[in-house]
Design an enzyme around this catalytic site. Structure first.
Site, PDB file in Angstrom:
ATOM      1  N   CYS A   1       0.835  -1.196   0.000  1.00  0.00           N
ATOM      2  CA  CYS A   1       0.000   0.000   0.000  1.00  0.00           C
ATOM      3  C   CYS A   1       0.884   1.265   0.000  1.00  0.00           C
ATOM      4  O   CYS A   1       1.928   1.283  -0.650  1.00  0.00           O
ATOM      5  CB  CYS A   1      -0.942  -0.076   1.212  1.00  0.00           C
ATOM      6  SG  CYS A   1      -2.419   0.944   1.151  1.00  0.00           S
ATOM      7  N   THR A   2       0.489   2.302   0.719  1.00  0.00           N
ATOM      8  CA  THR A   2       1.273   3.543   0.703  1.00  0.00           C
ATOM      9  C   THR A   2       2.590   3.414   1.466  1.00  0.00           C
ATOM     10  O   THR A   2       3.366   4.375   1.509  1.00  0.00           O
ATOM     11  CB  THR A   2       0.460   4.722   1.275  1.00  0.00           C
ATOM     12  OG1 THR A   2       0.069   4.424   2.604  1.00  0.00           O
ATOM     13  CG2 THR A   2      -0.778   4.998   0.430  1.00  0.00           C
TER      14      THR A   2
END
Lengths: 271, 271
Positions: free
Chosen positions: B145-146
Site C-alpha cells: 500500500c502507501t
C-alpha cells in the site's frame, strides 16, 4: 485524468477511515476522527457487534471490520469483560464493551474464529447466552472461520446452511446446520464465511446486503481487492491428497476438543 | 479420509499460531505459546522488522504478519517510541521495540501503508534514517500500500521497479522508482505490494522467496486463501470511468500533502 484529485478522494475514503468507537469506550489510545465514507453520510450508522475473545485469529476480525467501517458503521468490539484479549498474532484487542453492555438491536452480529479460543466460547454459557439473545434480534447473524462453530453452539445455525474453515465444516451438522462447501454461504439472515481470508469475500457480500452493490463496489476499489494469488493451493482439493495426508498427522487433541464441544452443544440443543 | 486427524493437524498450524515476540518486549497482555509451523521447526527463525506508526492501516500489517508468523519468524513491531499507535480501525498496536532497539541484520524490513500516517513518516528524519540504515543490510526490503511511498522517501526504491496503492503509484517515480502496475512487484531484493488486500498476495510471494514453494503453499491452505470476490471492481480499470470520476471529487488536500512530501523527498535524494 486529474490524478491528484482522483487519488486524493480515494485515499480520503480508504486511509483516513473511522475509528471503531460505539456507545462504549474507545479502545484506541489516540482516537482518530471519524470521516464518513463518500455517499454514505446520508445513511444511519449500522449497529455492528463483533465478538472478541482470547486466542482469536486477528485477520478473521480485521478483514470484515475493514469493510464494515467504510459503510458508516458503529462497531462494538464485545468481550466477556473489558480485559484486553490476546490474539494469534500477539496483538491485544481491547473490547469496547462487555456482553452485558452491548446494544440489544443490532444490524450485524459477527463472530470471528480462533480454534481453541472458539472451543472455549462453545463451552462458555455467558458467551452462548449473549449470542443467542442478540442473534434472535439481529438483522444479520454472521461468522468467519471457526466462528461458525460458536454460532452453531449457540443454536444459531440450526436449520440453516452454513460454512466455516474447511478443517471444521464437518462439525457444523452435529449442531443442526447443513454444511455447504462454499466461500460464503447466505441463508436467510445468516451469512457465514470459510477460513480466515474468506473474511474479505464475506465482508463484501455483507456490504451488498447492508448498503447495496454500489457502496460495496466502492469499498472494494478502496481496498484494491483484486486478488492475484501467486499459486492456487488454498483448499484441500487444490492442495491435493499428498499435502492433505501430510497435514493429517499430529495435533489430534485439538480437534478432539472441537469435536467434544460440538457434541456437548448438540446435547444442550436437544439434537 | 480420517477427518478428525486431518482437521486437527491443519488447525494446529493455522489457529494456535505463534505470538510475535522478538528480542524486545511482548505486546500481548496474555502471551501465547509459540508452536512452530509443521515442517518449519528445523529452520532458523526469520528476523522480521515491521514498522508500525500512527494512522497506519491495520490490514496492511495483519495480512503479511499472518503469513510471516507461520514461517517460524521472530517478528519485531518497530515504533519510533514504545507508545501504542492508533490504527485506522482504532485498534492500538504496541511496538515491541523502538527504531533504536531494532536488530541490525534483518531477513525482512517491512513498511505498511496509511496515507496521512505514511506522509508523516515521509517527513520524519528519524524514521527515514532507520529505514535507510536497516534497508541497506536487510535481505528483503518490502512494503504494501502507501508503505511504498515511505520506502521511496527513504531512498530505498531509487533505481527499482515498485508498486503501491493504485491511488499513489504516480508518486513513486518522483522518488526514483519505476512504477509498475502489478499486484506484487519483485525487483532484486525489493518486494512491493499494491493496496491493502494485496498484502496476502505479497505475503505468499515473500513466503516463496524466504521458505520455498511448499511452505508457502501450506500457509495458503491454512489461511484458506482461495479468494472468490462476489464482483470484480477492485481496480480503477475494473471499476470503470464513471466510478473513478465520482471518486475524484474532494479531499484534494490529502493528496497534495503526499505530493509535497514526495517532492521534498526527491529533493533530499538529489533527484
Amino acid at each position: 485524468m486529474n490524478r491528484r484529485s482522483f487519488a486524493a478522494n480515494a485515499l480520503g475514503g480508504a486511509l483516513l477511515v473511522a475509528a471503531t468507537a460505539g456507545a462504549c469506550a474507545q479502545s484506541s489510545p489516540q482516537p482518530l476522527p471519524r470521516p464518513r465514507m463518500m455517499q454514505q453520510s446520508d445513511v444511519a450508522p449500522l449497529k455492528v457487534a463483533m465478538l472478541v475473545y482470547s486466542r482469536m485469529v486477528t485477520l478473521d476480525l480485521v478483514a470484515p471490520q475493514s469493510v464494515l467501517q467504510m459503510l458508516n458503521s458503529e462497531i462494538h468490539l464485545v468481550g466477556e469483560t473489558r480485559e484486553p484479549v490476546a490474539t494469534d498474532l500477539g496483538l491485544p484487542v481491547t473490547p469496547t464493551c462487555t456482553i452485558n453492555e452491548c446494544p440489544r438491536d443490532l444490524d450485524v452480529l459477527f463472530v470471528p474464529g480462533g480454534l481453541m479460543g472458539s472451543v472455549a466460547c462453545m463451552k462458555n454459557p455467558a458467551i452462548l447466552d449473549f449470542l443467542a439473545d442478540r442473534g434472535a434480534h439481529a438483522r444479520y447473524v454472521t461468522s468467519v472461520c471457526t466462528g461458525g462453530l460458536v454460532l452453531g453452539a449457540a443454536g444459531l445455525l440450526r436449520g440453516y446452511e452454513a460454512t466455516a474453515h474447511w478443517a471444521v465444516t464437518h462439525l457444523l451438522p452435529l449442531m443442526g446446520a447443513t454444511k455447504v462447501d462454499a466461500r460464503v454461504v447466505h441463508d436467510r439472515n445468516r451469512l457465514t464465511g470459510a477460513g480466515v481470508t474468506a473474511g474479505l469475500d464475506f465482508g463484501l457480500t455483507l456490504a451488498v446486503l447492508l448498503r447495496g452493490q454500489e457502496a460495496a463496489e466502492r469499498t472494494q476499489l478502496i481496498l484494491e481487492y483484486e486478488p492475484a494469488p501467486p499459486f492456487r493451493k488454498g483448499t484441500p482439493v487444490l492442495a491435493g491428497p499428498e499435502r492433505v495426508a501430510e497435514m493429517r498427522t499430529g495435533r489430534v487433541w485439538m480437534e478432539g476438543q472441537a469435536w467434544d464441544a460440538s457434541l456437548a452443544a448438540a446435547k444442550r440443543l436437544g439434537l
